[in-house]
Design a protein around this motif. Structure first.
Motif, PDB file in Angstrom:
ATOM      1  N   GLN A   9      30.563  13.854-132.920  1.00  0.00           N
ATOM      2  CA  GLN A   9      29.515  14.466-133.951  1.00  0.00           C
ATOM      3  C   GLN A   9      30.617  14.638-134.967  1.00  0.00           C
ATOM      4  N   PHE A  10      32.016  14.980-134.716  1.00  0.00           N
ATOM      5  CA  PHE A  10      32.695  14.576-136.028  1.00  0.00           C
ATOM      6  C   PHE A  10      33.676  13.053-136.119  1.00  0.00           C
ATOM      7  N   LEU A  11      33.940  12.403-135.541  1.00  0.00           N
ATOM      8  CA  LEU A  11      33.882  11.258-135.623  1.00  0.00           C
ATOM      9  C   LEU A  11      32.758   9.976-135.819  1.00  0.00           C
ATOM     10  N   SER A  12      31.784  10.545-136.155  1.00  0.00           N
ATOM     11  CA  SER A  12      30.547   9.890-136.499  1.00  0.00           C
ATOM     12  C   SER A  12      31.025   9.237-138.748  1.00  0.00           C
ATOM     13  N   GLY A  13      31.716  10.312-139.092  1.00  0.00           N
ATOM     14  CA  GLY A  13      31.358  10.279-140.387  1.00  0.00           C
ATOM     15  C   GLY A  13      33.070   8.413-140.774  1.00  0.00           C
ATOM     16  N   MET A  14      33.278   8.076-139.774  1.00  0.00           N
ATOM     17  CA  MET A  14      34.200   7.223-140.209  1.00  0.00           C
ATOM     18  C   MET A  14      33.752   6.108-139.741  1.00  0.00           C
ATOM     19  N   SER A  15      34.154   5.339-141.221  1.00  0.00           N
ATOM     20  CA  SER A  15      33.317   4.025-141.031  1.00  0.00           C
ATOM     21  C   SER A  15      33.071   2.563-140.065  1.00  0.00           C
ATOM     22  N   ALA A  16      34.647   2.702-139.563  1.00  0.00           N
ATOM     23  CA  ALA A  16      34.579   1.718-138.775  1.00  0.00           C
ATOM     24  C   ALA A  16      34.687   2.163-137.460  1.00  0.00           C
ATOM     25  N   GLU A  17      34.225   1.515-136.831  1.00  0.00           N
ATOM     26  CA  GLU A  17      33.498   1.263-135.028  1.00  0.00           C
ATOM     27  C   GLU A  17      34.631   1.474-134.240  1.00  0.00           C
ATOM     28  N   LYS A  18      35.760   1.025-134.968  1.00  0.00           N
ATOM     29  CA  LYS A  18      36.839   0.441-133.703  1.00  0.00           C
ATOM     30  C   LYS A  18      37.806   0.785-134.280  1.00  0.00           C
ATOM     31  N   ASP A  19      37.744   2.232-135.427  1.00  0.00           N
ATOM     32  CA  ASP A  19      38.732   3.397-135.572  1.00  0.00           C
ATOM     33  C   ASP A  19      37.772   4.515-134.414  1.00  0.00           C
ATOM     34  N   ARG A  20      36.497   5.157-134.305  1.00  0.00           N
ATOM     35  CA  ARG A  20      36.172   5.847-134.006  1.00  0.00           C
ATOM     36  C   ARG A  20      36.464   5.767-132.386  1.00  0.00           C
ATOM     37  N   ASN A  21      36.441   4.382-132.315  1.00  0.00           N
ATOM     38  CA  ASN A  21      36.349   4.198-130.389  1.00  0.00           C
ATOM     39  C   ASN A  21      38.298   3.948-130.304  1.00  0.00           C
ATOM     40  N   ALA A  22      38.899   4.381-131.447  1.00  0.00           N
ATOM     41  CA  ALA A  22      40.457   4.212-130.610  1.00  0.00           C
ATOM     42  C   ALA A  22      40.350   6.253-130.961  1.00  0.00           C
ATOM     43  N   VAL A  23      40.204   6.575-131.802  1.00  0.00           N
ATOM     44  CA  VAL A  23      40.293   8.103-131.902  1.00  0.00           C
ATOM     45  C   VAL A  23      39.568   8.837-130.507  1.00  0.00           C
ATOM     46  N   PHE A  24      38.472   8.516-130.330  1.00  0.00           N
ATOM     47  CA  PHE A  24      37.883   9.159-129.277  1.00  0.00           C
ATOM     48  C   PHE A  24      38.453   8.941-128.296  1.00  0.00           C
ATOM     49  N   GLN A  25      38.849   8.457-127.758  1.00  0.00           N
ATOM     50  CA  GLN A  25      39.952   7.907-127.172  1.00  0.00           C
ATOM     51  C   GLN A  25      40.632   8.673-126.677  1.00  0.00           C
ATOM     52  N   VAL A  26      41.557   8.905-127.786  1.00  0.00           N
ATOM     53  CA  VAL A  26      42.830  10.515-127.723  1.00  0.00           C
ATOM     54  C   VAL A  26      42.350  11.440-127.831  1.00  0.00           C
ATOM     55  N   ALA A  27      40.831  11.906-128.335  1.00  0.00           N
ATOM     56  CA  ALA A  27      40.374  13.066-128.742  1.00  0.00           C
ATOM     57  C   ALA A  27      39.661  13.664-127.857  1.00  0.00           C
ATOM     58  N   SER A  28      38.929  13.119-127.237  1.00  0.00           N
ATOM     59  CA  SER A  28      37.918  13.077-125.866  1.00  0.00           C
ATOM     60  C   SER A  28      39.063  13.955-124.235  1.00  0.00           C
ATOM     61  N   PRO A  29      39.592  12.995-124.338  1.00  0.00           N
ATOM     62  CA  PRO A  29      40.308  14.176-122.875  1.00  0.00           C
ATOM     63  C   PRO A  29      40.792  15.401-123.750  1.00  0.00           C
ATOM     64  N   LEU A  30      41.415  15.520-124.554  1.00  0.00           N
ATOM     65  CA  LEU A  30      42.176  16.894-125.449  1.00  0.00           C
ATOM     66  C   LEU A  30      41.192  17.598-125.261  1.00  0.00           C
ATOM     67  N   ALA A  31      39.322  17.115-125.823  1.00  0.00           N
ATOM     68  CA  ALA A  31      38.342  18.039-126.228  1.00  0.00           C
ATOM     69  C   ALA A  31      37.744  18.686-124.495  1.00  0.00           C
ATOM     70  N   ASP A  32      38.242  17.406-124.223  1.00  0.00           N
ATOM     71  CA  ASP A  32      38.170  18.391-122.036  1.00  0.00           C
ATOM     72  C   ASP A  32      38.624  19.240-121.460  1.00  0.00           C
ATOM     73  N   ARG A  33      39.600  19.413-121.734  1.00  0.00           N
ATOM     74  CA  ARG A  33      40.656  20.626-121.332  1.00  0.00           C
ATOM     75  C   ARG A  33      40.478  21.570-122.327  1.00  0.00           C
ATOM     76  N   TYR A  34      39.983  21.701-123.043  1.00  0.00           N
ATOM     77  CA  TYR A  34      39.585  22.854-124.375  1.00  0.00           C
ATOM     78  C   TYR A  34      38.327  23.554-124.171  1.00  0.00           C
ATOM     79  N   ASN A  35      37.173  22.489-123.524  1.00  0.00           N
ATOM     80  CA  ASN A  35      36.041  22.971-123.209  1.00  0.00           C
ATOM     81  C   ASN A  35      35.685  23.446-121.333  1.00  0.00           C
ATOM     82  N   SER A  36      37.195  23.965-121.027  1.00  0.00           N
ATOM     83  CA  SER A  36      36.925  23.596-119.188  1.00  0.00           C
ATOM     84  C   SER A  36      38.160  23.893-119.081  1.00  0.00           C
ATOM     85  N   VAL A  37      38.159  25.295-119.061  1.00  0.00           N
ATOM     86  CA  VAL A  37      40.073  26.273-118.610  1.00  0.00           C
ATOM     87  C   VAL A  37      39.659  26.984-118.010  1.00  0.00           C
ATOM     88  N   ALA A  38      40.974  27.638-117.047  1.00  0.00           N
ATOM     89  CA  ALA A  38      40.315  28.858-117.269  1.00  0.00           C
ATOM     90  C   ALA A  38      40.663  30.377-118.541  1.00  0.00           C
TER      91      ALA A  38
END
Length: 168
Positions: A9-38
């Motif tokens: 949802q945050f990335l949907s504001g980026m107009s270029a799909e290539k940019d969204r995909n590049a940022v998603f590849q970095v942000a997704s694993p980090l988000a996963d670590r923050y929503n799956s924690v001890a």
């Protein structure tokens, strides 16, 4: 957007799909670590039973979040069986993970001749790290066969976002 918004949802504001995909590849694993924690320590310990082959949760229940869902493991619960072997005088790591359905699994890293050469297993998406153990033995260590009491075993229960594959 609220705090419950997703990375997508945050990335949907980026107009270029290539940019969204590049940022998603970095942000997704980090988000996963923050929503799956001890969120509390597993307090991993060796089971008092002679010849024990698995660690267990300590005297206080483990609490965590897996894929955004609260999860818990009762105090004194045995961890899953260890699978795999370690060459004599080498080191390795066994990690324990919990998913949003409270299923606990284990994964073995890649052994090394020193602790510094050991590689953690790949952390699964949507699962929280409960804890891990480092193991070395003077002879070959065989998971679910060799007693942890005869090996040199260190029990670690990290808190919060932790993923050793996220390097700079």
């Amino acid at each position: 957007m609220t705090m419950n918004s997703t990375v997508t949802q945050f990335l949907s504001g980026m107009s270029a799909e290539k940019d969204r995909n590049a940022v998603f590849q970095v942000a997704s694993p980090l988000a996963d670590r923050y929503n799956s924690v001890a969120t509390s320590s597993a307090g991993l310990v060796i089971t008092a039973t002679a010849g024990t082959k698995v660690p267990k949760i300590g005297s206080v229940a483990f609490q965590g979040i897996a894929a955004g869902v609260p999860v818990a493991i009762a105090a004194g619960t045995d961890m899953p069986a260890l699978a795999g072997s370690i060459t004599a005088a080498s080191f390795n790591i066994f990690c324990f993970f919990i998913d949003s359905a409270s299923v606990v699994t284990s994964a073995m890293g890649t052994e090394g001749t020193t602790l510094a050469k050991v590689k953690f297993p790949q952390f699964p998406t949507g699962k929280a790290l409960v804890g891990y153990i480092t193991v070395t033995h003077s002879s070959t260590f065989v998971g679910d066969t060799t007693s942890l009491g005869t090996a040199t075993t260190v029990f670690i229960s990290p808190l919060g976002a932790f993923d050793p594959s996220v390097l700079i």
